[in-house]
Design a protein around this motif. Structure first.
Motif, short mmCIF file in Angstrom:
data_model
loop_
_atom_site.label_atom_id
_atom_site.label_comp_id
_atom_site.label_asym_id
_atom_site.label_seq_id
_atom_site.Cartn_x
_atom_site.Cartn_y
_atom_site.Cartn_z
N UNK A 36 0.83 -1.20 0.00
CA UNK A 36 0.00 0.00 0.00
C UNK A 36 0.87 1.26 0.00
N UNK A 37 1.93 1.25 0.79
CA UNK A 37 2.85 2.39 0.82
C UNK A 37 3.47 2.61 -0.55
N UNK A 38 3.85 1.51 -1.20
CA UNK A 38 4.45 1.60 -2.54
C UNK A 38 3.42 2.11 -3.55
N UNK A 39 2.18 1.57 -3.49
CA UNK A 39 1.14 1.97 -4.43
C UNK A 39 0.77 3.45 -4.28
N UNK A 40 0.85 3.94 -3.07
CA UNK A 40 0.54 5.35 -2.81
C UNK A 40 1.74 6.25 -3.05
N UNK A 41 2.87 5.64 -3.41
CA UNK A 41 4.10 6.37 -3.67
C UNK A 41 4.51 7.24 -2.47
N UNK A 42 4.39 6.65 -1.29
CA UNK A 42 4.76 7.36 -0.07
C UNK A 42 6.24 7.15 0.22
N UNK A 43 6.87 8.15 0.70
CA UNK A 43 8.26 8.04 1.14
C UNK A 43 8.23 7.78 2.65
#
Length: 124
Positions: free
Chosen positions: A61-68
């Motif tokens: 989910x973090x990757x899909x949301x492009x969160x750092x």
């Protein structure tokens, strides 16, 4: 390594009020390095296998949301228990801890886990 993990387990059992179960699991392989429960009906290795899927889903989910961002911990509050999935800073391991919510001090428990997870990364 096993002496360190045995000592870690003893420290958790002795120092965490309301302790129910603990395990340390490697994220990439799913290998559970140590587990212990004070209840014969609570299997922390099974819980760790399911919690590994929670960690992987959150990472996706973090990757899909492009969160750092990186996961620090995941807190699951049940009726009578608190389950904490505390992920190491490098994301390679997690400590799973279940405590009785009537006996545990969440702030103290999280502080202890933060200390222990740094030691785990340096030892494993």
């Amino acid at each position: 390594m096993s002496n360190f993990l045995e000592q870690f387990t003893e420290d958790i059992k002795s120092n965490v009020p309301g302790y129910i179960a603990v395990s340390v699991t490697e994220v990439s392989s799913g290998v559970c390095y140590v587990s212990h429960s004070n209840s014969p009906t609570f299997d922390p290795e099974i819980a760790s296998a399911f919690n590994l899927e929670v960690v992987k889903a959150k990472k996706n989910a973090i990757k899909a949301l492009d969160l750092d961002a990186n996961i620090q911990d995941i807190l699951i509050t049940l009726n009578s228990q608190i389950h904490i999935i505390d992920v190491s800073e490098n994301g390679e391991y997690f400590i799973y801890l279940a405590v009785d919510s009537d006996k545990a001090n969440l702030g103290m428990t999280r502080a202890l886990l933060k200390k222990y997870k740094k030691e785990i990364v340096s030892q494993l």
